[in-house]
Design an enzyme around this catalytic site. Sequence first.
Site: not given
Length: 463
Positions: A286, A395
């Site tokens: 991320e 995710e």
Amino acid sequence: MRSLSSIALLSVVGAASAQAGPWAQCGGKSFSGSSECASGWKCQELNEWFSQCVPGAESTTPTVSSTPTPTDAPSVSITASATTGINKSISVSSASKSTPLPSSSSASPSPRPTGSGSFAKADGLQFSIDGETKYFAGTNAYWLPFQMNDADIDSVFDHLEQAGLKILRVWGFNDVNTAPSPGTVYFQLHDKEKSTSTINTGKDGLQRLDYVVAAAEKHGVKLIIPFVNSWDDYGGYNAYVKAYGGSKTEWFTNEKIQSVYQAYIKAVVSRYRDSPAIFAWELGNEPRCSGCSTDVIHGWATKISAYIKSLDPNHMVALGDEGMGLTIGSDQSYPYGTSEGNDFEKNLAIPDIDFGTLHLYTTDWGIKDNAWGNGWVENHAKACKAAGKPCLFEEYGMKGNHCTDELKWQKTSLSSGTAADLIWQYGQQLSTGESPKDAYSIFYGTDEWKCAVMDHMENVNKN
């Protein structure tokens, strides 16, 4: 994910003053220590900032660039600390102790995994795994390389194979600033006092990742391995910043930090570049640069993805981002914006990025309607189709109620044209108790496992 609670894991080996000890720094710009390694070790240049003593018959002095450099040039050593993505608070278990990693031409502290199978690849808008092109499902178990018990790791892969989950995402980083207690796993130590970094290739270091890769090969599971965390869990950008200065937003352009980061990438990629168990390398978990121009992450991703491909042209490379900064279908909400420095479509167009990734956490992003997530998935699938690359729904999760709207996201992923999905996150009983968990965890053998994994796999197999 957003930020998780973390436990830093460390342990380091000191270097002698007269001679550089095993795995110690022995050269590099502005380095003033000994360039002679202990008997049986040789000095090998990893980059212009850092040369390291690795196993070898002779001691040699590295060549050092004469280009003028700052007086505070970095020295590299590697330690461990944990990091992930979403706003999840999780308990973290420890791992083991070790030493730094040699280059691919040096002897490795443990056998490299060499299993059967072929390299996973992109095939149009889908993925091809071991010759089969279709939709795949998998999961995340970031904590797996930090386990010291081999039987626990084997058990996880047994369960994944039985369920038909083909892709597993685990952390390939664990950065620390202080040596942890013995028996705690860490991968890289960034010494704040000395501004040095050391890679741990010992039994409580990368040898744990070795075992994970070997087990994945045995069970036919493919691994996604990111190299750094945006969040402070397991070290993240801040572990580098504490040792070398600057800030998290400057991490992407700090020459010293990027040199250390690339040295770590080289160590890990060189270790597993021949393994069919690697699905893809990810630049990070991320990546974010809050308030930055999108050119910062784009420029960094362009450079690093090309560097990884120069080391390993056979495996796929991805950014590992959340999918933020998307114009297609934008409702002007926070995730669609560029405030975190990402432009999904621009980054996806980078030549050495093989596929796009998207994450989905409505609660953490301030989205009140879970149905919003269906459009998020569909719009990314459209962007990937326009780019001619696969999309990985990498995710996703909810804090409870895993058998309601979360299942709708899975169905949307199947029908929208994404290539695979990885639920966050896998859990099971280990020899030490429950695996590290958060509110999103789905434990093997539970009712939630049946609805969110086994029932989903039935739909995947029908697709």
